[in-house]
Design a protein around this motif. Sequence first.
Motif: not given
Length: 839
Positions: A687, A707, A719, A721-722, A728, A733
């Motif tokens: 990430r 988003s 994807e 994520s906050k 974020a 994925k």
Amino acid sequence: MSFSMFRLCGFQILLVIHLAMCQNFGNLHLTGPLKDMNFSVPEGSGVRLIYQFTAEPPAVSFRATGEKDGLLDIVPKTGVLYLNGSLDWETKTKYSLQVESLDEEGQRVKGPYTIIVFVEDINDNPPEFDQLKYTGVVRQNSRPGKPFMYVHATDRDDPSTPHAQLTYSILHHFPNPYSQMLFQINNVTGAISPSMTGSYYLDPQKQDTFTLVVTVKDMAGLTMNAFTSSADVIITVKESLWKAPPTIHIQENSTRDHPVNISQVHSNEPDAIYELFVKEQLPRLPFSVNQNGVIYVTEPLDREKKDTYLFFVIAKDKEGELVDKPLQISVIVEDINDNPPVCQKALTVLEVQENEDAGNYIGTVSATDMDQKDTLNSRLQFKIESQVPAVPANDLFFIQQDTGILQLISRSLNKRIASSYSLKVLVTDAVFQTICDVQIHVIDINDQIPIFEKSDYQNVTVAEDLPVGTVILEIQATDADEPLTGSSYIVYEVKEGDPNKTFIIETDPETNRGFIKINKALDFETAQVYNLVIHATNPEPLVPGVQYNSSSITVFKVFLTNVDEPPVFSREAYTAEAFENIPVNTLVMTVEAYDPEGDTVRYSLEGDVKKWLRIDSSTGKIYTASLLDREQKQAYEVQVVASESNNVAQKSKATFVINLKDVNDNPPRLATNGALFFCHPLSGGERTLIQATDDDEQMFYSTFTFSLKDDTDTRNNWEISKINSTHAYLSPKHTNFDEKVYNVPVIINDNGRPPLEGEINLEVNVCKCSSEKSCFIAVQRERSWPSAGQAIGILLGVLLLIGCIIASVFFHMKYKEKDQKKSHQEDAKDQAELHSLAK
């Protein structure tokens, strides 16, 4: 090979290519006959295909039973075994299924066969501290790096793998008054010790308690995917032996044998070497320290030369390095009475009128003492020792013992008997005494009044713009009393005609000539004529029976001439507030100015560099001339000019500032524009951090929502994520990415009213990385992602071309057009089946 067989083969090739593109199989075989099989799948791997069983006629479908748990199942028509969610090794380590093939009537053809799916463990257990909160005690001035406590954590993952290799660090430090932390931690052992800064600055008098937030990471802390836990560490700071003594008091001019022991310090380190140093420049520091920490004064001190000393004691080790922070030593030199009184003047000269009443104040004898102020050592007392001449009596004067104030005892002075007296005044402190000489002159009584040379000075004409301090008239009065005394000195005062003190009169003490000056700015429009009445008096009172009369009064008129003055604003500065989105031609302020002569005033603007404003030249109303923008200028300042209509050179200026209030007119954006990257090949769990910002004020971007754009490729590959209100994580994925640049459309919304949305095409490099974990080769830039339909269309086109070539070898040209049409129909059927498979 027949063309139908070729189409079947082509469909199988297409299926394999499609599955290879969309799924991550690792080393699994893709397809095969139904039989007992085992598979290994990492926990938390998400939706994925595991295997495809091939049907053997008369079988046309498949059925799976057993421990599916809503996570494992099989596509009946295609035989694709797939995972429909995320596995958890800690919950279940393996799943046992029974798979069988069925004919068109649903009767079993083969099976059931046992299919076992083993769940592979991954690093999904965060480390845990053995205490929720730790407490420890550290001594002030402890040596840096010397542990005073430990923290300890464990990890449920396999200790033989990096999953359980723990690394400690300090995340937060409360309070943290310095740029560097006061404490440090050994990242392997969890030992906590003072840092170099902490060793120097820790002081329980300033802060006796600290809270550290200590974190522990698994994976040896070498990857962003490591788990982190934290615990609070409460540290109490206690005083050390190494502390400054209280302020040292030493009496000046000591007669003791020197050096004299005045204090002692103790280091926390044994065998410390002590030294003194001083910041101020002194000819010599009268102090020393021995190697037991004993501080000596080496010579008698003199408070009148220096009443305080500030110096430092330092402790070093044998290598010359400081082991403790320097201690400040304060020494106050105490006073003794070793200074005699000193007369402030060699000769004090005073005056007294011969008709002075008994008890009247004559003057003060002043003396000083260099000993400490407001102590008995500097207390002075006064006494008259002698009076010469002693006529008409030897005790004509009295002096107050503690103030030195001289008074007349009786009304018996006569200038004809004695025009002056010489006094010897004895001034004493507790030990010493001094004689001060005083001479008292007897002056004539004030029995003559001042007389003006003119009773009327007629008229004086002046312009209203004359500066303050200008002399407009000189006047003269005379006094027949004794020259250069208070009886003959003349004080001029405007008694009538000037209630606002526009004029003042100063006297030349030598000639008694008076100079009338302008004291305040003149204004023709306020007062055009002043009728002044001036009195002349003496500072000394007149003797009884003598009074001031008309001879001590004079008059004159002051005429003002008008001067064309510029307009005057009602205020020096104007301020307004407005939202930045107000419409053009909105009224924001009205300024007012008037012309003292009554001329019409016209208004204009200067300094309107952005052309945001306009002003009505007649009314002074200021409007917006174009759209405002707070992000360009929050406080916009211009100069308002007011000028006379008949004389534009006569003008005044005032400042106008419009403070712009923010509206949400800027969409959010990324804080940095740099490209992101992931190292190829991906191993899973990667990430990267992204940060949002906004050009509007804080109230409009304190919270962002993140988003991804709702399209198939983005949804299948990425994807988001906050983390918090501004950050974020963007994560792939799956791991099946090529080496190239991917454009990831990210949508960011702020919380303004109304909210705004920003769409950013985020460039993400998937690239081979160097040992420093950075890209070292250029990757192919992806222009655009084809849709799923386009990808299948491209593949069908390739297969069609291959089919055409093979068909031309085996079939006659007259059947070519018919066979191609049929091929298209069957390819469309294949495409529909692929879509069904993907669902």
